[in-house]
Design a protein around this motif. Structure first.
Motif, short mmCIF file in Angstrom:
data_model
loop_
_atom_site.label_atom_id
_atom_site.label_comp_id
_atom_site.label_asym_id
_atom_site.label_seq_id
_atom_site.Cartn_x
_atom_site.Cartn_y
_atom_site.Cartn_z
N LYS A 23 50.46 -31.23 -29.25
CA LYS A 23 50.19 -31.74 -27.92
C LYS A 23 51.43 -32.41 -27.32
CE LYS A 23 45.46 -32.56 -29.27
NZ LYS A 23 44.44 -33.53 -29.57
N ARG A 25 52.61 -32.41 -24.40
CA ARG A 25 52.39 -32.96 -23.06
C ARG A 25 51.72 -34.33 -23.11
NH1 ARG A 25 48.85 -29.58 -19.96
NH2 ARG A 25 49.29 -31.08 -18.34
N ARG A 26 51.04 -34.64 -24.22
CA ARG A 26 50.34 -35.93 -24.35
C ARG A 26 51.17 -36.97 -25.09
NH1 ARG A 26 45.19 -36.41 -23.09
NH2 ARG A 26 44.86 -37.99 -24.67
N GLY A 44 58.11 -32.12 -11.43
CA GLY A 44 58.79 -31.56 -12.59
C GLY A 44 60.29 -31.62 -12.52
N ARG A 62 60.07 -36.22 -19.31
CA ARG A 62 60.25 -34.78 -19.53
C ARG A 62 61.24 -34.59 -20.67
NH1 ARG A 62 62.98 -30.81 -15.16
NH2 ARG A 62 64.75 -30.82 -16.57
N VAL A 68 59.41 -29.56 -21.24
CA VAL A 68 58.00 -29.94 -21.20
C VAL A 68 57.87 -31.29 -20.51
CG1 VAL A 68 56.01 -30.66 -22.61
CG2 VAL A 68 57.35 -28.65 -23.25
N VAL A 69 57.04 -31.32 -19.46
CA VAL A 69 56.73 -32.56 -18.76
C VAL A 69 55.54 -33.19 -19.46
CG1 VAL A 69 56.03 -33.58 -16.56
CG2 VAL A 69 57.64 -31.67 -16.59
N ARG A 70 55.68 -34.43 -19.87
CA ARG A 70 54.62 -35.12 -20.61
C ARG A 70 53.60 -35.70 -19.62
NH1 ARG A 70 57.05 -34.70 -25.46
NH2 ARG A 70 59.26 -35.15 -25.60
N ASP A 71 52.83 -34.81 -19.01
CA ASP A 71 51.88 -35.18 -17.97
C ASP A 71 50.43 -35.06 -18.42
OD1 ASP A 71 51.65 -32.45 -18.14
OD2 ASP A 71 52.02 -32.07 -16.02
N GLY A 72 50.21 -34.95 -19.71
CA GLY A 72 48.87 -34.74 -20.25
C GLY A 72 48.08 -36.01 -20.47
N ASN A 76 51.19 -41.76 -19.62
CA ASN A 76 52.58 -41.35 -19.42
C ASN A 76 53.01 -41.44 -17.97
OD1 ASN A 76 53.05 -40.88 -22.09
ND2 ASN A 76 52.69 -38.69 -21.98
#
Length: 181
Positions: A23, A25-26, A44, A62, A68-72, A76
């Protein structure tokens, strides 16, 4: 160990992935991550210091190597702000990036009351505002709560500016979001 157990064990290991690898993004912001615009046409893309002017810029960390953008996770979501250096308290200065006559600060946008997204901005008082219940946080004073119901300040994220870009250099100053029940 007999051969059959060893083969079953090896096969099982091939399907197990570390929790963070599954994971990305999380994942919490990692040292070396850059800050990227969270929303809009620039979502992004990397935030440059010159992009942060009068209002907070919503951001996500990111990974610069994978993109990968950590937008999950709301945990964050960040707010990048520029504040006059002379207004900063000593506590805020510990997490600020000096760029005289201003300084930059990065705060978690997860309210410490119930975890709502702190997306409002009171320009006259230079305060972040939670739209859910009206909590206000003084950005020049390490996000001290000046209007509740929140009782704890927002977490600050340690960053630096390298080649005009915000880069994470450490973790959060405190727990992000509300305390568990």
């Amino acid at each position: 160990m007999n051969r059959r157990r060893m083969m079953v064990g090896a096969a099982t290991l091939s399907f197990v992935r570390p929790g963070n690898a599954a994971k990305p993004r999380r994942m919490k912001p990692q040292v070396g991550d850059v800050l990227a615009h969270a929303f809009g046409e620039q979502a992004g893309s990397v935030i440059a210091a010159k992009d942060v002017v009068l209002q907070p810029v919503p951001a996500f960390p990111r990974d610069p190597s994978t993109g990968v953008v950590r937008d999950g996770s709301l945990h964050n979501q960040l707010a990048v702000l520029r504040v006059p250096s002379e207004r900063l308290t000593p506590k805020a200065k510990r997490h600020a990036v000096a760029a005289p006559p201003h300084a930059f600060l990065v705060y978690s946008a997860a309210c410490t009351h119930t975890g709502c997204e702190v997306s409002g901005w009171n320009n006259d008082a230079a305060r972040l505002v939670c739209p859910c219940h009206g909590s206000e946080f003084d950005v020049a004073d390490a996000a001290r709560v000046v209007n509740g119901p929140a009782t704890k300040p927002l977490a600050m994220l340690k960053v630096e500016i390298t080649d005009g870009v915000f880069r994470v250099t450490g973790g959060f100053s405190r727990r992000v979001g509300p305390e568990p029940p």
